[in-house]
Scaffold this motif. Sequence first.
Motif, PDB file in Angstrom:
ATOM      1  N   ARG A  16       0.756  -1.262   0.035  1.00  0.00           N
ATOM      2  CA  ARG A  16       0.061   0.058   0.048  1.00  0.00           C
ATOM      3  C   ARG A  16       0.799   1.232  -0.053  1.00  0.00           C
ATOM      4  N   SER A  17       1.882   1.246   0.823  1.00  0.00           N
ATOM      5  CA  SER A  17       2.910   2.323   0.903  1.00  0.00           C
ATOM      6  C   SER A  17       3.670   2.558  -0.467  1.00  0.00           C
ATOM      7  N   LYS A  18       3.855   1.508  -1.265  1.00  0.00           N
ATOM      8  CA  LYS A  18       4.694   1.453  -2.529  1.00  0.00           C
ATOM      9  C   LYS A  18       3.594   2.065  -3.444  1.00  0.00           C
ATOM     10  N   GLU A  19       2.226   1.407  -3.359  1.00  0.00           N
ATOM     11  CA  GLU A  19       1.391   2.069  -4.347  1.00  0.00           C
ATOM     12  C   GLU A  19       1.093   3.559  -4.321  1.00  0.00           C
ATOM     13  N   LEU A  20       0.921   4.120  -3.157  1.00  0.00           N
ATOM     14  CA  LEU A  20       0.814   5.429  -2.998  1.00  0.00           C
ATOM     15  C   LEU A  20       1.831   6.377  -3.574  1.00  0.00           C
ATOM     16  N   ARG A  21       3.139   5.851  -3.449  1.00  0.00           N
ATOM     17  CA  ARG A  21       4.194   6.459  -3.794  1.00  0.00           C
ATOM     18  C   ARG A  21       4.384   6.241  -5.449  1.00  0.00           C
ATOM     19  N   ALA A  79       1.259  14.058  -1.319  1.00  0.00           N
ATOM     20  CA  ALA A  79       0.694  12.832  -0.185  1.00  0.00           C
ATOM     21  C   ALA A  79      -0.760  12.841   0.162  1.00  0.00           C
ATOM     22  N   LEU A  80      -1.082  14.262   0.413  1.00  0.00           N
ATOM     23  CA  LEU A  80      -2.561  14.118   0.904  1.00  0.00           C
ATOM     24  C   LEU A  80      -3.716  14.049  -0.390  1.00  0.00           C
ATOM     25  N   TYR A  81      -3.065  14.682  -1.607  1.00  0.00           N
ATOM     26  CA  TYR A  81      -4.014  14.433  -2.692  1.00  0.00           C
ATOM     27  C   TYR A  81      -4.110  12.766  -3.107  1.00  0.00           C
ATOM     28  N   ALA A  82      -2.990  12.029  -2.959  1.00  0.00           N
ATOM     29  CA  ALA A  82      -2.919  10.561  -3.174  1.00  0.00           C
ATOM     30  C   ALA A  82      -4.178  10.023  -2.385  1.00  0.00           C
ATOM     31  N   LEU A  83      -4.222  10.196  -0.779  1.00  0.00           N
ATOM     32  CA  LEU A  83      -5.105   9.637  -0.044  1.00  0.00           C
ATOM     33  C   LEU A  83      -6.560  10.267  -0.384  1.00  0.00           C
ATOM     34  N   LEU A  84      -6.767  11.574  -0.769  1.00  0.00           N
ATOM     35  CA  LEU A  84      -8.083  11.648  -0.827  1.00  0.00           C
ATOM     36  C   LEU A  84      -8.501  11.290  -2.060  1.00  0.00           C
ATOM     37  N   CYS A  85      -7.841  11.223  -3.110  1.00  0.00           N
ATOM     38  CA  CYS A  85      -8.220  10.704  -4.630  1.00  0.00           C
ATOM     39  C   CYS A  85      -8.465   8.890  -3.826  1.00  0.00           C
ATOM     40  N   ASP A  86      -7.543   8.430  -3.244  1.00  0.00           N
ATOM     41  CA  ASP A  86      -7.811   7.038  -3.059  1.00  0.00           C
ATOM     42  C   ASP A  86      -9.224   6.657  -2.293  1.00  0.00           C
ATOM     43  N   LYS A  87      -9.544   7.858  -1.336  1.00  0.00           N
ATOM     44  CA  LYS A  87     -10.609   7.524  -0.471  1.00  0.00           C
ATOM     45  C   LYS A  87     -12.040   8.162  -1.439  1.00  0.00           C
ATOM     46  N   GLY A  88     -11.946   8.667  -2.408  1.00  0.00           N
ATOM     47  CA  GLY A  88     -13.022   9.041  -3.392  1.00  0.00           C
ATOM     48  C   GLY A  88     -13.469  10.421  -3.311  1.00  0.00           C
ATOM     49  N   PHE A  89     -12.550  11.309  -2.618  1.00  0.00           N
ATOM     50  CA  PHE A  89     -12.874  12.639  -2.654  1.00  0.00           C
ATOM     51  C   PHE A  89     -13.144  13.378  -3.963  1.00  0.00           C
ATOM     52  N   PRO A  91     -12.338  12.545  -8.558  1.00  0.00           N
ATOM     53  CA  PRO A  91     -11.987  11.631  -9.310  1.00  0.00           C
ATOM     54  C   PRO A  91     -10.443  11.521  -9.729  1.00  0.00           C
ATOM     55  N   GLU A  92     -10.182  10.502 -10.215  1.00  0.00           N
ATOM     56  CA  GLU A  92      -8.591   9.973 -10.366  1.00  0.00           C
ATOM     57  C   GLU A  92      -8.030  10.982 -11.454  1.00  0.00           C
ATOM     58  N   ASP A  93      -8.669  11.450 -12.353  1.00  0.00           N
ATOM     59  CA  ASP A  93      -8.530  12.334 -13.500  1.00  0.00           C
ATOM     60  C   ASP A  93      -7.829  13.587 -12.896  1.00  0.00           C
ATOM     61  N   ASP A  94      -8.371  14.011 -12.064  1.00  0.00           N
ATOM     62  CA  ASP A  94      -7.954  15.423 -11.171  1.00  0.00           C
ATOM     63  C   ASP A  94      -6.462  15.133 -10.593  1.00  0.00           C
ATOM     64  N   MET A  95      -5.933  13.980 -10.322  1.00  0.00           N
ATOM     65  CA  MET A  95      -4.506  13.869 -10.058  1.00  0.00           C
ATOM     66  C   MET A  95      -3.658  14.022 -11.020  1.00  0.00           C
ATOM     67  N   TRP A  96      -4.045  13.656 -12.335  1.00  0.00           N
ATOM     68  CA  TRP A  96      -3.186  13.566 -13.534  1.00  0.00           C
ATOM     69  C   TRP A  96      -3.234  15.264 -14.173  1.00  0.00           C
ATOM     70  N   ASN A  97      -4.107  16.143 -13.551  1.00  0.00           N
ATOM     71  CA  ASN A  97      -4.088  17.747 -13.925  1.00  0.00           C
ATOM     72  C   ASN A  97      -3.419  18.490 -12.941  1.00  0.00           C
ATOM     73  N   PHE A  98      -2.650  17.713 -12.018  1.00  0.00           N
ATOM     74  CA  PHE A  98      -1.999  18.506 -10.946  1.00  0.00           C
ATOM     75  C   PHE A  98      -1.222  19.768 -11.468  1.00  0.00           C
ATOM     76  N   CYS A  99      -1.206  20.875 -11.051  1.00  0.00           N
ATOM     77  CA  CYS A  99      -0.906  22.148 -11.296  1.00  0.00           C
ATOM     78  C   CYS A  99      -0.854  22.612 -13.013  1.00  0.00           C
TER      79      CYS A  99
END
Length: 276
Positions: A16-21, A79-89, A91-99
């Motif tokens: 799990r720690s590796k996957e978040l990284r 790190a926070l974004y990875a957890l919020l995304c993982d918990k469904g706050f 959509p995953e697509d938002d991660m890939w548009n960071f900054c």
Amino acid sequence: MNTKTAADKSMGLDQRSKELRRTIVKVLDLCGRGHVGAAFSLIEILRVLYDDILKYDAKDPKWPLRDRFILSKGHGCLALYALLCDKGFFPEDDMWNFCKPEGLLGGHPEHKIPGVEASTGSLGHGLPIGLGMALNAKIDKVDYRTFVVVGDGECNEGSVWEAAMAASKHQTGSLTVIIDYNKHQSYSTTKEVLELEPFVQKWEAFGFSVIQVDGHDVADLKKAFLNLPVAVDKPTAIICHTVKGKGISFVENNLKWHHKNKLNKEELEAMLKELE
């Protein structure tokens, strides 16, 4: 607790720690930038909070009885974004548009993001905000807790200690400050920039109950969080001994990786290889 644990032993990371990284590495690949070291030192702390401790509802981020969490060291936001995304706050697509101009997620947390309680990044602001939330819970007799993560370099800020004095005065037992003590800040070690030791005694002198843990040991973190508050009439400080950049050998304790942009293919491949 042996305060040298996190720095002196190479503790293996679970899947799990590796996957978040790996999620963060993918952001770096697609978006080209981020505070790598700060994010990697936080992952186990945030993962335990969101997996096992905090009360929240990702479908109702403003649920009144939720526990409040503030990442005061806002530059560790990946790190926070990875957890919020993982918990469904969000959509995953938002991660890939960071900054990115069209994206939801910026280089520091903003309260417009579902699950983010306060905009942070200007260091020293998170604990005062968290204190206000804890006081609100006490005055209104509402059963929620407040957790604030601050950086060790951030503890150079006087506003951190001003808030600490007020937290003790008002006996805010529902408030927990978590210090990411990786012993590095943006341009040098905390020892060279502004020595924090004796760190435990400082927090105790400001009226806190103090716990020390290995900030990468999931079981150690969970045990500490499950035993809160240490005293009902005192705020708690949890000093997490961590490694900046934990999980990637050439990133660990390497100040060149405090913030990175324009990573090359070889660097990204090497990071993913170590997280296999």
